[in-house]
Design a protein around this motif. Structure first.
Motif, PDB file in Angstrom:
ATOM      1  N   GLU A  48       0.853  -1.282  -0.092  1.00 12.81           N
ATOM      2  CA  GLU A  48       0.093   0.118   0.084  1.00 12.81           C
ATOM      3  C   GLU A  48       0.703   1.297   0.121  1.00 12.81           C
ATOM      4  O   GLU A  48       0.310   2.473   0.314  1.00 12.81           O
ATOM      5  CB  GLU A  48      -1.094   0.011   1.084  1.00 12.81           C
ATOM      6  CG  GLU A  48      -0.254  -0.019   2.499  1.00 12.81           C
ATOM      7  CD  GLU A  48      -1.306   0.112   3.729  1.00 12.81           C
ATOM      8  OE1 GLU A  48      -2.672  -0.131   3.479  1.00 12.81           O
ATOM      9  OE2 GLU A  48      -0.709   0.475   4.910  1.00 12.81           O
ATOM     10  N   GLN A 157       4.248  -8.157   6.968  1.00 12.66           N
ATOM     11  CA  GLN A 157       3.232  -8.201   5.681  1.00 12.66           C
ATOM     12  C   GLN A 157       2.616  -9.704   5.571  1.00 12.66           C
ATOM     13  O   GLN A 157       1.506 -10.025   5.421  1.00 12.66           O
ATOM     14  CB  GLN A 157       3.933  -7.764   4.594  1.00 12.66           C
ATOM     15  CG  GLN A 157       4.113  -6.467   4.429  1.00 12.66           C
ATOM     16  CD  GLN A 157       5.284  -5.992   3.150  1.00 12.66           C
ATOM     17  OE1 GLN A 157       5.966  -6.692   3.005  1.00 12.66           O
ATOM     18  NE2 GLN A 157       4.732  -4.840   2.564  1.00 12.66           N
ATOM     19  N   ILE A 160       0.076 -10.665   8.301  1.00  8.19           N
ATOM     20  CA  ILE A 160      -1.266  -9.999   8.220  1.00  8.19           C
ATOM     21  C   ILE A 160      -1.849 -10.746   6.943  1.00  8.19           C
ATOM     22  O   ILE A 160      -3.047 -10.796   7.195  1.00  8.19           O
ATOM     23  CB  ILE A 160      -0.939  -8.426   7.940  1.00  8.19           C
ATOM     24  CG1 ILE A 160      -0.526  -7.737   9.019  1.00  8.19           C
ATOM     25  CG2 ILE A 160      -2.418  -7.804   7.491  1.00  8.19           C
ATOM     26  CD1 ILE A 160       0.035  -6.563   8.651  1.00  8.19           C
ATOM     27  N   SER A 164      -5.457 -12.928   7.030  1.00  8.96           N
ATOM     28  CA  SER A 164      -6.645 -12.366   6.268  1.00  8.96           C
ATOM     29  C   SER A 164      -7.020 -13.934   5.473  1.00  8.96           C
ATOM     30  O   SER A 164      -8.343 -14.001   5.220  1.00  8.96           O
ATOM     31  CB  SER A 164      -6.063 -11.545   5.194  1.00  8.96           C
ATOM     32  OG  SER A 164      -5.374 -12.013   4.263  1.00  8.96           O
ATOM     33  N   TYR A 183       3.778   1.795  10.118  1.00  8.65           N
ATOM     34  CA  TYR A 183       2.252   1.476   9.679  1.00  8.65           C
ATOM     35  C   TYR A 183       1.847  -0.038   9.653  1.00  8.65           C
ATOM     36  O   TYR A 183       0.801  -0.111   9.887  1.00  8.65           O
ATOM     37  CB  TYR A 183       1.999   2.206   8.252  1.00  8.65           C
ATOM     38  CG  TYR A 183       2.361   1.517   7.186  1.00  8.65           C
ATOM     39  CD1 TYR A 183       1.681   0.468   6.363  1.00  8.65           C
ATOM     40  CD2 TYR A 183       3.770   1.559   6.575  1.00  8.65           C
ATOM     41  CE1 TYR A 183       1.964  -0.158   5.331  1.00  8.65           C
ATOM     42  CE2 TYR A 183       4.130   0.740   5.673  1.00  8.65           C
ATOM     43  CZ  TYR A 183       3.264   0.090   4.962  1.00  8.65           C
ATOM     44  OH  TYR A 183       3.853  -0.841   3.689  1.00  8.65           O
ATOM     45  N   LEU A 184       2.924  -0.659   9.361  1.00 10.70           N
ATOM     46  CA  LEU A 184       2.720  -2.229   9.553  1.00 10.70           C
ATOM     47  C   LEU A 184       2.392  -2.611  10.765  1.00 10.70           C
ATOM     48  O   LEU A 184       1.877  -3.530  10.961  1.00 10.70           O
ATOM     49  CB  LEU A 184       3.930  -2.861   8.649  1.00 10.70           C
ATOM     50  CG  LEU A 184       4.151  -2.685   7.182  1.00 10.70           C
ATOM     51  CD1 LEU A 184       5.240  -3.251   6.730  1.00 10.70           C
ATOM     52  CD2 LEU A 184       2.926  -3.512   6.482  1.00 10.70           C
ATOM     53  N   GLU A 186       1.231  -0.873  13.123  1.00  7.48           N
ATOM     54  CA  GLU A 186      -0.167  -0.561  13.569  1.00  7.48           C
ATOM     55  C   GLU A 186      -1.316  -1.555  13.145  1.00  7.48           C
ATOM     56  O   GLU A 186      -2.205  -2.004  13.577  1.00  7.48           O
ATOM     57  CB  GLU A 186      -0.411   0.770  12.820  1.00  7.48           C
ATOM     58  CG  GLU A 186       0.524   1.909  13.731  1.00  7.48           C
ATOM     59  CD  GLU A 186       0.330   3.188  13.012  1.00  7.48           C
ATOM     60  OE1 GLU A 186      -0.306   3.299  11.917  1.00  7.48           O
ATOM     61  OE2 GLU A 186       0.755   3.973  13.729  1.00  7.48           O
ATOM     62  N   LYS A 187      -1.209  -2.169  11.629  1.00  5.81           N
ATOM     63  CA  LYS A 187      -1.926  -3.123  11.145  1.00  5.81           C
ATOM     64  C   LYS A 187      -1.737  -4.218  11.908  1.00  5.81           C
ATOM     65  O   LYS A 187      -2.779  -5.154  11.943  1.00  5.81           O
ATOM     66  CB  LYS A 187      -1.660  -3.018   9.946  1.00  5.81           C
ATOM     67  CG  LYS A 187      -2.150  -2.058   8.889  1.00  5.81           C
ATOM     68  CD  LYS A 187      -1.888  -2.276   7.299  1.00  5.81           C
ATOM     69  CE  LYS A 187      -2.625  -1.062   6.730  1.00  5.81           C
ATOM     70  NZ  LYS A 187      -4.264  -1.355   6.961  1.00  5.81           N
ATOM     71  N   GLU A 190      -4.061  -3.915  14.834  1.00  6.33           N
ATOM     72  CA  GLU A 190      -5.419  -4.057  14.423  1.00  6.33           C
ATOM     73  C   GLU A 190      -5.800  -5.587  14.302  1.00  6.33           C
ATOM     74  O   GLU A 190      -6.976  -5.924  14.483  1.00  6.33           O
ATOM     75  CB  GLU A 190      -5.459  -3.292  13.143  1.00  6.33           C
ATOM     76  CG  GLU A 190      -5.356  -1.612  13.034  1.00  6.33           C
ATOM     77  CD  GLU A 190      -5.518  -1.232  12.153  1.00  6.33           C
ATOM     78  OE1 GLU A 190      -5.814  -1.694  10.929  1.00  6.33           O
ATOM     79  OE2 GLU A 190      -5.231   0.049  12.060  1.00  6.33           O
ATOM     80  N   ASN A 191      -4.880  -6.364  13.881  1.00  3.19           N
ATOM     81  CA  ASN A 191      -5.207  -7.778  13.581  1.00  3.19           C
ATOM     82  C   ASN A 191      -5.088  -8.881  14.674  1.00  3.19           C
ATOM     83  O   ASN A 191      -5.251 -10.025  14.737  1.00  3.19           O
ATOM     84  CB  ASN A 191      -4.477  -8.201  12.369  1.00  3.19           C
ATOM     85  CG  ASN A 191      -5.074  -7.806  11.049  1.00  3.19           C
ATOM     86  OD1 ASN A 191      -5.808  -8.421  10.544  1.00  3.19           O
ATOM     87  ND2 ASN A 191      -4.430  -6.866  10.352  1.00  3.19           N
TER      88      ASN A 191
END
Length: 303
Positions: A48, A157, A160, A164, A183-184, A186-187, A190-191
């Motif tokens: 992204e 990466q 995550i 998914s 940012y990774l 943070e993701k 989130e997961n």
């Protein structure tokens, strides 16, 4: 022996971008790729941070790039370069698994390959629980327990992405903090993906397939087994620079090719671009280096 103005060794982001620029400048060029497609770039699940795309997989982006390249420059897949020789009269001879070429310039963009853990069981269980590519093998582990080894961008990466797919993911990292970009991380939060800190894999266990890994805490020296059906190893990469080194190209202490700001190596007519040069390993950087290398090769040829 077929002759070219430029031969590009490697069809990843750097090599393909070099091909685009060389083709636009009218250079007779060919890209030699040892694998089908663009090698390890196909394994990147999602990005992204590539300009122009909110979210895109490595495979999709490379396919777009390949179509753009092939309008002007042919790509020879499954043609591994075995030897590069700089001749006294200024030309370079490139010997491959399929033939021999003569060229004025060469851009080496061979990239790197996944680094191995080098622990008992790793080689034994490749294809039976030991994996290096979440995109390739992740779907096989949906609803199963998997461990991702590493703490950099690639490890996060892949974690995550595996989550998914429905995998039950645990990260194992030898330090007490991740090296991945903010940012990774943070993701990752989130997961809700758990992390086992300060731990290394000592052994990969199983019968016909992987069923667990033996972990050692590097601070307490305590060992324990973590039940997993699969282990995804993402601990970095090592440069594929052997052919370049054999040609006399100068490398640093880690085997990465040394270049100037124009992507020139220590040998005239030879350039390098992308992950093979070390530094910041980002696709946008590899593409930029590929463009610079192609422009330099063109300018040096006509001057």
């Amino acid at each position: 022996m077929e002759e070219f103005d430029l031969i590009i060794v490697g069809g990843g982001p750097a090599g393909l971008t070099a091909g685009i620029y060389a083709g636009r400048q009218g250079m007779k060029t060919i890209i030699l790729e040892m694998m089908v497609g663009a090698g390890s770039g196909y394994m990147v699940p999602l990005m992204e941070n590539y300009p122009g795309f909110d979210l895109i997989s490595g495979k999709d982006l490379l396919e777009k790039m390949r179509k753009q390249v092939e309008k002007r420059v042919p790509i020879a897949n499954m043609e591994e370069v075995k030897e590069i020789i700089k001749n006294d009269w200024g030309y370079v001879t490139v010997k491959t698994s399929k033939g021999t070429y003569k060229t004025k310039s060469v851009i080496i963009s061979t990239g790197s390959r996944h680094r191995r853990l080098k622990v008992p069981g790793e080689i034994d269980f490749v294809g039976r629980g030991v994996c290096y590519c979440a995109t390739c093998d992740g779907p096989l582990y949906s609803d199963k327990d998997v461990a991702v080894i590493g703490g950099g961008n690639a490890a996060v990466q892949e974690s995550i992405y595996l989550k998914s797919l429905g995998c039950k993911v645990t990260i194992v990292h030898r330090r007490n903090k991740l090296r991945a970009e903010k940012y990774l991380q943070e993701k990752l939060d989130e997961n809700d993906i758990p992390i086992i800190w300060d731990s290394v894999v000592e052994r990969i266990n199983g019968d016909k397939n992987v069923d667990s890994v033996t972990l050692r805490n590097i601070k307490t020296e305590k060992r324990n087994k973590l039940h997993v059906d699969g282990i995804f190893i993402a601990i970095g990469e090592e440069p594929l620079s052997k052919v370049a080194q054999n040609a006399g190209v100068e490398v640093d202490g880690n085997g990465y090719i040394i270049t100037d700001k124009f992507q020139r190596t220590n040998i005239s007519g030879m350039y390098a671009a992308g992950d093979i040069t070390g530094g910041i390993k980002q696709w946008v950087v590899a593409c930029a280096e590929g463009a610079v290398a192609a422009i330099s090769a063109y300018n040096d040829t006509i001057n």
